[in-house]
Design a protein around this motif. Sequence first.
Motif, short mmCIF file in Angstrom:
data_model
loop_
_atom_site.label_atom_id
_atom_site.label_comp_id
_atom_site.label_asym_id
_atom_site.label_seq_id
_atom_site.Cartn_x
_atom_site.Cartn_y
_atom_site.Cartn_z
N LYS A 153 0.83 -1.20 0.00
CA LYS A 153 0.00 0.00 0.00
C LYS A 153 0.87 1.25 0.00
CE LYS A 153 -3.81 -2.19 2.38
NZ LYS A 153 -4.71 -2.16 3.52
N LEU A 154 2.17 1.07 -0.19
CA LEU A 154 3.08 2.21 -0.20
C LEU A 154 2.96 2.99 -1.49
CD1 LEU A 154 6.29 0.62 1.36
CD2 LEU A 154 4.42 1.83 2.49
N SER A 155 3.25 4.25 -1.40
CA SER A 155 3.21 5.15 -2.55
C SER A 155 4.58 5.81 -2.68
CB SER A 155 2.11 6.18 -2.30
OG SER A 155 2.28 7.32 -3.08
N HIS A 156 5.02 6.02 -3.93
CA HIS A 156 6.32 6.62 -4.20
C HIS A 156 6.14 7.79 -5.17
CE1 HIS A 156 7.14 2.50 -2.93
NE2 HIS A 156 8.26 2.98 -2.43
N PRO A 157 5.52 8.88 -4.74
CA PRO A 157 5.29 10.00 -5.66
C PRO A 157 6.61 10.68 -6.05
CG PRO A 157 4.68 10.62 -3.43
CD PRO A 157 5.02 9.15 -3.39
N GLN A 158 6.72 11.06 -7.31
CA GLN A 158 7.89 11.81 -7.79
C GLN A 158 7.61 13.29 -7.58
OE1 GLN A 158 11.02 11.16 -8.82
NE2 GLN A 158 11.30 13.35 -9.11
N PRO A 159 8.37 13.95 -6.70
CA PRO A 159 8.11 15.38 -6.46
C PRO A 159 8.43 16.23 -7.70
CG PRO A 159 9.90 14.57 -5.05
CD PRO A 159 9.45 13.43 -5.89
N GLU A 160 7.54 17.16 -7.99
CA GLU A 160 7.73 18.07 -9.11
C GLU A 160 8.95 18.95 -8.85
OE1 GLU A 160 5.29 21.67 -11.23
OE2 GLU A 160 4.15 19.99 -10.41
N GLY A 161 9.78 19.11 -9.87
CA GLY A 161 10.94 19.98 -9.76
C GLY A 161 12.16 19.33 -9.13
N VAL A 162 12.09 18.00 -8.84
CA VAL A 162 13.21 17.26 -8.25
C VAL A 162 13.61 16.16 -9.23
CG1 VAL A 162 13.98 15.85 -6.31
CG2 VAL A 162 12.39 17.74 -5.91
N ALA A 163 14.89 16.11 -9.57
CA ALA A 163 15.37 15.08 -10.50
C ALA A 163 15.10 13.70 -9.93
CB ALA A 163 16.87 15.25 -10.74
N PRO A 164 14.70 12.72 -10.77
CA PRO A 164 14.46 11.37 -10.27
C PRO A 164 15.70 10.79 -9.58
CG PRO A 164 13.67 11.60 -12.51
CD PRO A 164 14.46 12.84 -12.20
N GLY A 165 15.48 10.01 -8.54
CA GLY A 165 16.58 9.35 -7.84
C GLY A 165 17.15 8.21 -8.66
N ASN A 166 18.42 7.95 -8.50
CA ASN A 166 19.08 6.85 -9.18
C ASN A 166 19.16 5.67 -8.22
OD1 ASN A 166 20.59 5.17 -10.78
ND2 ASN A 166 22.45 6.39 -10.68
N GLY A 167 18.16 4.79 -8.27
CA GLY A 167 18.15 3.63 -7.38
C GLY A 167 17.46 3.88 -6.05
N TYR A 168 16.79 5.01 -5.92
CA TYR A 168 16.05 5.32 -4.69
C TYR A 168 14.89 6.24 -5.04
CZ TYR A 168 18.37 9.86 -4.76
OH TYR A 168 18.82 11.10 -5.14
N SER A 169 13.91 6.31 -4.14
CA SER A 169 12.80 7.25 -4.28
C SER A 169 13.05 8.43 -3.36
CB SER A 169 11.49 6.57 -3.89
OG SER A 169 11.20 5.50 -4.76
N ASN A 227 10.14 0.57 -7.50
CA ASN A 227 9.71 1.56 -6.51
C ASN A 227 10.58 1.41 -5.26
OD1 ASN A 227 7.39 2.87 -7.77
ND2 ASN A 227 6.48 0.84 -7.70
N PRO A 228 11.85 1.78 -5.35
CA PRO A 228 12.74 1.59 -4.21
C PRO A 228 12.39 2.54 -3.07
CG PRO A 228 13.85 2.84 -5.91
CD PRO A 228 12.52 2.41 -6.48
N PRO A 229 12.84 2.19 -1.87
CA PRO A 229 12.59 3.08 -0.74
C PRO A 229 13.40 4.37 -0.87
CG PRO A 229 14.00 1.26 -0.08
CD PRO A 229 13.56 0.99 -1.48
#
Length: 131
Positions: free
Chosen positions: A3-19, A102-104
């Motif tokens: 039930k976990l969610s991993h939203p990508q925050p707007e204006g933040v570069a995607p993580g490399n191997g992490y959320s 969807n890494p932690p």
Amino acid sequence: MSKLSHPQPEGVAPGNGYSHVATGPGRWVAIAGQVALDADGNFVGFGDPAAQARQVFANLDACLKAAGATFADVVKLNLYVTDIGYLPAIRTVRDEYVDTTNPPASTAVQVVALFSPNALLEVEAYAIVDA
């Protein structure tokens, strides 16, 4: 299913191997930093970051199970390493345990020393499980 969610925050570069963000409803579980000690308290993998990572993640897995959790419930990992150059070996082992889709959320910090000169890394985890 998590039930976990991993939203990508707007204006933040995607993580490399992490959320950057991991959240979900439920009961909070905190796992103390684990080092490469076996069940008898003996160090495993002297000088070998991959061998130590295997023991550390096995210990984390056992701690999560004791709390009724799995790596699918982990929302945050904090890695403390005595040499940042160990990260590729540690990440290879970590990826055997976490959902790489969807890494932690994760933090990695190089430290001068850990509690023992034999310890190359210490990892703590936070999880959210159904209440």
